[in-house]
Motif scaffolding. Structure first.
Motif, PDB file in Angstrom:
ATOM      1  N   GLU A 176       0.827  -1.201   0.000  1.00 29.31           N
ATOM      2  CA  GLU A 176       0.000   0.000   0.000  1.00 29.31           C
ATOM      3  C   GLU A 176       0.865   1.255   0.000  1.00 29.31           C
ATOM      4  N   ILE A 179       1.969   1.967  -3.532  1.00 28.54           N
ATOM      5  CA  ILE A 179       0.902   2.611  -4.307  1.00 28.54           C
ATOM      6  C   ILE A 179       0.781   4.078  -3.914  1.00 28.54           C
ATOM      7  N   ILE A 221      -8.657   1.818  -6.116  1.00 21.54           N
ATOM      8  CA  ILE A 221      -7.677   0.732  -6.192  1.00 21.54           C
ATOM      9  C   ILE A 221      -7.692   0.006  -4.855  1.00 21.54           C
ATOM     10  N   HIS A 223      -5.871  -3.106  -2.871  1.00 18.03           N
ATOM     11  CA  HIS A 223      -4.752  -4.048  -2.905  1.00 18.03           C
ATOM     12  C   HIS A 223      -5.124  -5.294  -2.114  1.00 18.03           C
ATOM     13  N   THR A 257      -5.127  -4.875  -7.188  1.00 19.52           N
ATOM     14  CA  THR A 257      -3.714  -5.181  -7.385  1.00 19.52           C
ATOM     15  C   THR A 257      -3.331  -6.299  -6.426  1.00 19.52           C
ATOM     16  N   PRO A 267       5.128  -2.452  -9.317  1.00 17.49           N
ATOM     17  CA  PRO A 267       4.543  -1.124  -9.539  1.00 17.49           C
ATOM     18  C   PRO A 267       3.922  -0.943 -10.916  1.00 17.49           C
ATOM     19  N   VAL A 270       0.169  -0.745 -11.073  1.00 20.24           N
ATOM     20  CA  VAL A 270      -0.433   0.536 -10.702  1.00 20.24           C
ATOM     21  C   VAL A 270      -0.263   1.552 -11.826  1.00 20.24           C
TER      22      VAL A 270
END
Length: 293
Positions: A176, A179, A221, A223, A257, A267, A270
């Protein structure tokens, strides 16, 4: 300390080299009968083939071994190749292990950490000051409004908020943080765990993000960690069921994700989402300082 892209790649290559080294070691074990054999190429050549003598460890004189098609000749060559391959692999493994242990990414954050305390910059304070500097005023207003809504509710299980992002926001996982830091470094408006009313109850999506394309569209988003592990898979299914009751549509305005087998978020997952829906001009930033330990 975060692992940069180069360290991530180095670990992947290291795993490959160790697997190769294991295969070569097994090949060596099958060729040990030829230890100490020394090939001597004869001067003659017949029908395009070379011929060899050999000096064995238990003999003082060389004896005829056969042509380059002989299994004994081939096995002596295979042994010598395997020995050299293991030597090269061991050297490369050592170099990569040293790189992983000692590499310092040449980015501002890491170099800042190496300075004496009196010369260091408070990066969290600098990020808090600069993260909204280049945002459109509509984006700043949207973010401030959502943060006020979030402040109306007590944080959920605050004891689990252990990992700081670059602006000081505490988060539940290192992925997290990655992100969040991508969003911060890219000047993208978002709020972490902003409350969302679904089916009469408030849920807390990981990241609620405003599009810089039209300053109206919002995506989420979420995760989900290592989805191949049962507890994460169950969490993902519960989240999916929750959102399917609403107007949030997977891969349209809500995106999930996942961590890989190394418990790491790539990454690029993202960046791809953000390029398509939030900020097309976003570039792959330096990830060296994105996740804290």
């Amino acid at each position: 300390m975060a692992k940069s892209g180069i360290i991530h790649e180095a670990k992947k290559v290291l795993c490959d080299l160790k697997r190769m080294r294991g295969r070569m070691a097994r090949q060596l074990d099958g060729l040990r009968a030829y230890d100490g054999w020394v090939l001597c190429k004869e001067g003659r050549k017949q029908a395009g083939h070379d011929y060899y003598d050999v000096i064995r460890p238990d003999a003082k004189r060389k004896t005829y071994l056969g042509s380059d098609r002989s299994e004994d000749v081939l096995n002596v060559k295979r042994l010598r190749y395997a020995l050299k391959a293991v030597d090269v692999l061991d050297s490369n493994i050592c170099l990569l292990e040293d790189l992983i242990a000692n590499y310092v990414a040449p980015d501002y954050g890491h170099i800042n950490d190496l300075l004496p305390v009196a010369y260091q910059t408070d990066l969290a304070k600098a990020m808090r000051h600069s993260s909204t500097h280049d945002m459109p005023p509509e984006a700043v207003a949207w973010m401030e409004h959502l943060k006020k809504e979030k402040a109306k509710y007590p944080p959920y299980k605050p004891e689990q908020l252990k990992h700081p992002a670059m602006d000081g926001t505490m988060m539940r996982s290192k992925s997290e943080v990655i992100i969040a830091n991508i969003l911060l470094m890219s000047g993208i408006p978002f709020v972490y765990e902003a409350p969302l009313l679904v089916d009469g109850k408030n849920i807390l999506p990981d990241f609620t993000i405003l599009s810089l394309i039209d300053l109206k569209s919002v995506i989420i988003i979420e995760h989900q960690g290592m989805v191949f592990v049962e507890e994460y898979a169950d969490k993902f299914i519960r989240s999916l069921k929750t959102y399917l009751k609403t107007d949030w549509i997977p891969n349209e305005n809500i995106f999930f994700t996942f961590d890989d087998a190394r418990e790491t978020l790539d990454p690029r997952q993202v960046i791809s989402i953000l390029q398509q829906h939030i900020k097309p001009s976003i570039e792959m930033p330096d990830f060296a300082h994105m996740a804290s330990s």
